[in-house]
Enzyme design. Sequence first.
Site, mmCIF file in Angstrom:
data_model
loop_
_atom_site.group_PDB
_atom_site.id
_atom_site.type_symbol
_atom_site.label_atom_id
_atom_site.label_comp_id
_atom_site.label_asym_id
_atom_site.label_seq_id
_atom_site.Cartn_x
_atom_site.Cartn_y
_atom_site.Cartn_z
ATOM 1 N N GLU A 48 0.844 -1.187 0.000
ATOM 2 C CA GLU A 48 0.000 0.000 0.000
ATOM 3 C C GLU A 48 0.881 1.239 0.000
ATOM 4 O O GLU A 48 1.796 1.386 0.821
ATOM 5 C CB GLU A 48 -0.946 0.035 1.195
ATOM 6 C CG GLU A 48 -1.832 1.272 1.209
ATOM 7 C CD GLU A 48 -3.259 1.013 1.638
ATOM 8 O OE1 GLU A 48 -4.121 1.858 1.327
ATOM 9 O OE2 GLU A 48 -3.517 -0.017 2.284
ATOM 10 N N ILE A 49 0.592 2.133 -0.948
ATOM 11 C CA ILE A 49 1.286 3.412 -1.053
ATOM 12 C C ILE A 49 0.516 4.430 -0.215
ATOM 13 O O ILE A 49 -0.662 4.691 -0.465
ATOM 14 C CB ILE A 49 1.351 3.884 -2.515
ATOM 15 C CG1 ILE A 49 2.056 2.848 -3.389
ATOM 16 C CG2 ILE A 49 2.033 5.241 -2.614
ATOM 17 C CD1 ILE A 49 1.864 3.085 -4.878
ATOM 18 N N GLY A 53 -2.200 9.062 8.360
ATOM 19 C CA GLY A 53 -1.696 9.995 9.348
ATOM 20 C C GLY A 53 -1.158 11.205 8.627
ATOM 21 O O GLY A 53 -0.769 11.147 7.457
ATOM 22 N N SER A 62 -5.201 1.287 7.328
ATOM 23 C CA SER A 62 -5.370 0.310 6.245
ATOM 24 C C SER A 62 -4.496 -0.917 6.461
ATOM 25 O O SER A 62 -4.936 -2.050 6.239
ATOM 26 C CB SER A 62 -5.034 0.941 4.894
ATOM 27 O OG SER A 62 -5.958 1.937 4.547
ATOM 28 N N ASP A 79 5.762 5.313 2.706
ATOM 29 C CA ASP A 79 5.292 6.645 3.075
ATOM 30 C C ASP A 79 6.490 7.588 3.028
ATOM 31 O O ASP A 79 7.641 7.151 3.027
ATOM 32 C CB ASP A 79 4.685 6.618 4.483
ATOM 33 C CG ASP A 79 3.763 7.801 4.756
ATOM 34 O OD1 ASP A 79 2.544 7.652 4.555
ATOM 35 O OD2 ASP A 79 4.262 8.870 5.152
ATOM 36 N N GLN A 98 6.578 8.196 -3.448
ATOM 37 C CA GLN A 98 5.872 7.638 -4.593
ATOM 38 C C GLN A 98 6.031 8.474 -5.853
ATOM 39 O O GLN A 98 5.691 8.008 -6.950
ATOM 40 C CB GLN A 98 4.383 7.467 -4.283
ATOM 41 C CG GLN A 98 3.562 8.726 -4.291
ATOM 42 C CD GLN A 98 2.063 8.449 -4.339
ATOM 43 O OE1 GLN A 98 1.335 8.914 -3.483
ATOM 44 N NE2 GLN A 98 1.605 7.726 -5.340
ATOM 45 N N HIS A 123 -2.394 11.372 -3.746
ATOM 46 C CA HIS A 123 -3.501 11.667 -4.669
ATOM 47 C C HIS A 123 -3.176 12.791 -5.645
ATOM 48 O O HIS A 123 -4.064 13.230 -6.384
ATOM 49 C CB HIS A 123 -4.800 11.997 -3.919
ATOM 50 C CG HIS A 123 -5.207 10.937 -2.950
ATOM 51 N ND1 HIS A 123 -5.189 9.610 -3.264
ATOM 52 C CD2 HIS A 123 -5.643 11.025 -1.657
ATOM 53 C CE1 HIS A 123 -5.603 8.908 -2.220
ATOM 54 N NE2 HIS A 123 -5.863 9.738 -1.238
ATOM 55 N N GLU A 148 -6.973 4.388 -5.729
ATOM 56 C CA GLU A 148 -8.026 4.973 -4.893
ATOM 57 C C GLU A 148 -8.118 6.488 -5.101
ATOM 58 O O GLU A 148 -7.133 7.151 -5.392
ATOM 59 C CB GLU A 148 -7.749 4.686 -3.412
ATOM 60 C CG GLU A 148 -7.988 3.252 -3.000
ATOM 61 C CD GLU A 148 -8.101 3.104 -1.489
ATOM 62 O OE1 GLU A 148 -8.269 4.117 -0.780
ATOM 63 O OE2 GLU A 148 -8.019 1.957 -1.019
ATOM 64 N N ASP A 149 -9.326 6.982 -4.912
ATOM 65 C CA ASP A 149 -9.592 8.427 -4.914
ATOM 66 C C ASP A 149 -9.109 9.102 -6.194
ATOM 67 O O ASP A 149 -8.586 10.219 -6.175
ATOM 68 C CB ASP A 149 -8.947 9.101 -3.691
ATOM 69 C CG ASP A 149 -9.430 8.503 -2.381
ATOM 70 O OD1 ASP A 149 -10.516 7.902 -2.364
ATOM 71 O OD2 ASP A 149 -8.724 8.643 -1.367
#
Length: 285
Positions: A48-49, A53, A62, A79, A98, A123, A148-149
């Site tokens: 998961e990228i 927090g 998650s 992160d 990322q 995002h 996502e998003d």
Amino acid sequence: MSIKEDFIEALRVAGHEFGCDKVSPHNYHVFYAAHLLDYIDRPFRLLEIGIGGEDRETGGASLKLWERVFPSAHIYGIDLYPKTALDSERIKTFVCDQGDPVALEAFARQHGPFDVIIDDGSHKRSDQLTSLFSLIKWVLPGGYYVLEDYFTSYWPVYDGSTLAKDFLDTPVRWLKQTVDIINRPNFLSPESKAFVPDWGIDELHVYAGVSFLKKAQGQGRSEIPSEEFFENQLELDELRYGRFKETFMAYAQDPMSNLIFLEKLKTLVENNINAVKDLTDEDPS
């Protein structure tokens, strides 16, 4: 209840316990249940990228959710900030940007490949695209890349736009492009095919707010029936649209180039109209 309904409930309960926004307010857990049901009792690797927090807060809702519902999974999180407080026997966290393709490649080479990669990071348009382009090849056959998003493509605060949506290079544009990627074996023009990456995707599932790109189990299959048909259709395509090829290729390389061309054309037309109007105004007759 069915196994799927049980899984949805397990995701819901864990999501509320850990405060995971995949469950509330987004309700993405229903879609995860549909696609990741087969992973419940099998060992697999999930990345998961974005750990969650703000800044140096721990986050990790998650990761805890995945650890709870997938008892045999090895879970990785990246992160911008260290989140080692979350590390456990099956959760490992790493500092990785990322938006840095070199760092992503180095991380994937050391810890990949993965069965599931989930982008729930910044995002921002450029970050989402960098992660997608860098990591899609590190998803195993039959696995998923989850975005996502993706609706942030429409919001300027994330470097997106609603007004310029058809001219910006955004994650939404590439979700649409995925239809072309799936059908890449059926392309005729080698010039156009060169702009369509070979990601090995054979399924695209798009829901409100979350999308799943599934890696193919084998090679993509062409539906072109014969070499004669290929040559005939390529020639016909060239006859109809070949004169616009340069414009098409420029747009494929940079969608904004089309907007620049249209703006120049508009200015040229307006200048010609004004010139004609000036001549008309000067005509005494």
